[in-house]
Design a protein around this motif. Structure first.
Motif, PDB file in Angstrom:
ATOM      1  N   VAL A  76      45.616  44.090  41.816  1.00 45.30           N
ATOM      2  CA  VAL A  76      44.164  44.034  42.021  1.00 45.30           C
ATOM      3  C   VAL A  76      43.675  42.639  42.389  1.00 45.30           C
ATOM      4  N   ARG A 198      40.740  41.982  44.994  1.00 45.89           N
ATOM      5  CA  ARG A 198      40.842  42.801  46.191  1.00 45.89           C
ATOM      6  C   ARG A 198      40.592  44.277  45.886  1.00 45.89           C
ATOM      7  N   ARG A 199      39.984  44.510  44.736  1.00 47.90           N
ATOM      8  CA  ARG A 199      39.465  45.815  44.366  1.00 47.90           C
ATOM      9  C   ARG A 199      38.054  45.591  43.838  1.00 47.90           C
ATOM     10  N   GLU A 203      36.981  47.535  38.535  1.00 49.01           N
ATOM     11  CA  GLU A 203      38.344  48.051  38.368  1.00 49.01           C
ATOM     12  C   GLU A 203      39.265  47.036  37.710  1.00 49.01           C
TER      13      GLU A 203
END
Length: 424
Positions: A76, A198-199, A203
């Motif tokens: 993530v 990158r999420r 999350e």
């Protein structure tokens, strides 16, 4: 023990997981419709985060907490060696390896600075290292760095200060800044690495925590009163962790611990504005660029979401320490003009969304009195504002939550429980 955690941000989540894993019966009260505090996705629109956040390799407790909740940080977060590229300039880049050697190599290789500036920075850093990264608590970052070359202050000190402390260098605490430099740049291989989400931000921690907590998480519950005993809105508990904002914590302790409440209430705040621009077909030369701030240039950093697993053509411009811009009614148009001047675009950028967090962090000023973690036996505070060596960061919040949970656990194993006093 039966423990109430008031607040479901990163500090509250850390406290809840630590206490639950130790076998305690916990309940988390969160006034918002979702957990995560100020580090989460926008409610009802997970494509946008409530501001752009960065983690670094030194955030070991935050990364460990993610793993405890079943999240793989490598999946993530995009890990990049520390680099501060500017539009059209490579900027400072640290190579891999031993921290001291990597820092020296990175500085000496920075051809954008004249040799005397590079040597001046290395000499100053050597002095900080020799003094154990300590200084007079009354010094500001600007005063600490008075003798540094102008280019170093402009391209390194000021952007790192505003990114880490969210307080401009003339008003920021030099002692806290030095602690950040020590842990980020000189505490171990990879500590200075940038970890870019990158999420969607929820999350990373909030959504996994909600699933992990289940019915122990009570959303949409703003606690109205805490009474001695301990009773939270009439429900009896053995201990309480106040992991809410300093403003909420001050309200809830005004009668229980007036002196502590007054310190919490006395904290000032610095806002952060995030301006999302849209430009289909455009991309930055790197996932993150530093920008030079100025009277008509509000943003200090820009992130390319298309390179971070998000929507291609969407860019997040971050304006930290944004009090003056907020006071003047905002900065979206100024950010748009700055973007048009400084960056190349495949299509004309337009303003997509503006998020303003007026109380993003406490103002991290020299000699600041911050409230203590323990308010009274059985009553602890957790949050990035609680007294400690770090500024208002995710790692500071997580560590404070762990400390509060461990303090309560120690009390459960023999320390006397009692009612609050009036001393902080």
């Amino acid at each position: 023990m039966k423990v109430a955690i008031v607040g479901g941000g990163w500090a509250g989540i850390a406290a809840a997981v630590e206490l639950a894993d130790a076998g305690h019966d916990i309940s988390v009260f969160e006034m918002a419709p979702q957990p995560g505090g100020r580090a989460r996705s926008v409610a009802g629109n997970p494509d946008y985060d409530n501001g752009q956040h960065i983690l670094i390799g030194a955030y070991r407790d935050s990364l460990a907490l993610m793993r405890r909740l079943g999240v793989d940080p490598d999946a993530v977060l995009k890990r990049l060696p520390l680099a501060l590229p500017y539009p059209g300039e490579p900027g400072l880049r640290l190579p891999a390896g031993s921290p001291l050697i990597a820092f020296a190599r990175g500085v000496l290789a920075h051809r954008g600075w004249p040799l005397h500036a590079r040597l001046g920075l290395l000499a100053a850093a050597g002095g900080w290292l020799a003094r154990g990264f300590r200084c007079d608590a009354r010094l500001s970052v600007a005063e600490l760095c008075t003798g540094l070359p102008a280019a170093v202050k402009r391209d390194l000190v000021e952007p790192l200060c505003i990114a880490a402390l969210n307080t401009p260098a003339p008003q920021a605490s030099a002692q806290v800044f030095l602690r950040v430099l020590k842990d980020a740049l000189f505490s171990g291989a990879g500590s200075a690495d940038l970890l870019l989400p990158r999420r969607p931000l929820s999350e990373l921690l909030a959504a996994p925590a909600a699933a992990w907590l289940g019915e122990r998480l009570r959303l949409g519950r703003r606690v109205q009163m805490i009474e001695t005993g301990w009773r939270v809105d009439g429900e009896a508990f053995d201990a309480v962790v106040l992991a809410c904002t300093s403003v909420e914590a001050a309200r809830l302790t005004a009668d229980l611990a007036p002196a502590w409440s007054a310190i919490a209430q006395g904290l000032g705040f610095e806002p952060i504005v995030t301006v999302y621009l849209s430009s289909p077909g455009s991309a930055l030369p790197a996932p993150m660029l530093a920008l030079r701030e100025g009277p008509d240039a509000p943003a200090q950093f820009v992130f390319d979401h298309g390179q971070l697993g998000g929507a291609p053509g969407r860019f997040a411009f971050v304006v930290s320490g944004a009090a003056a811009w907020v006071a003047h009614g905002g900065c979206a148009e100024a950010v748009l003009a700055q973007a048009q001047r400084e960056l190349a675009w495949a299509t004309p950028p337009v303003i997509d969304k503006v998020l303003t967090e007026k109380r993003a962090t406490f103002a991290c000023t020299p000699g600041l009195a911050r409230p203590s973690a323990q308010i009274a036996p059985g009553l602890w505070a957790a949050g990035d504002y609680v007294d400690g060596p770090y500024p208002a960061t995710l790692e500071g919040a997580v560590r404070s939550g762990l400390a509060a949970a461990q303090g309560i656990g120690i009390g459960a194993n023999g320390a006397a429980k009692g009612s609050p006093t009036n001393t902080p």
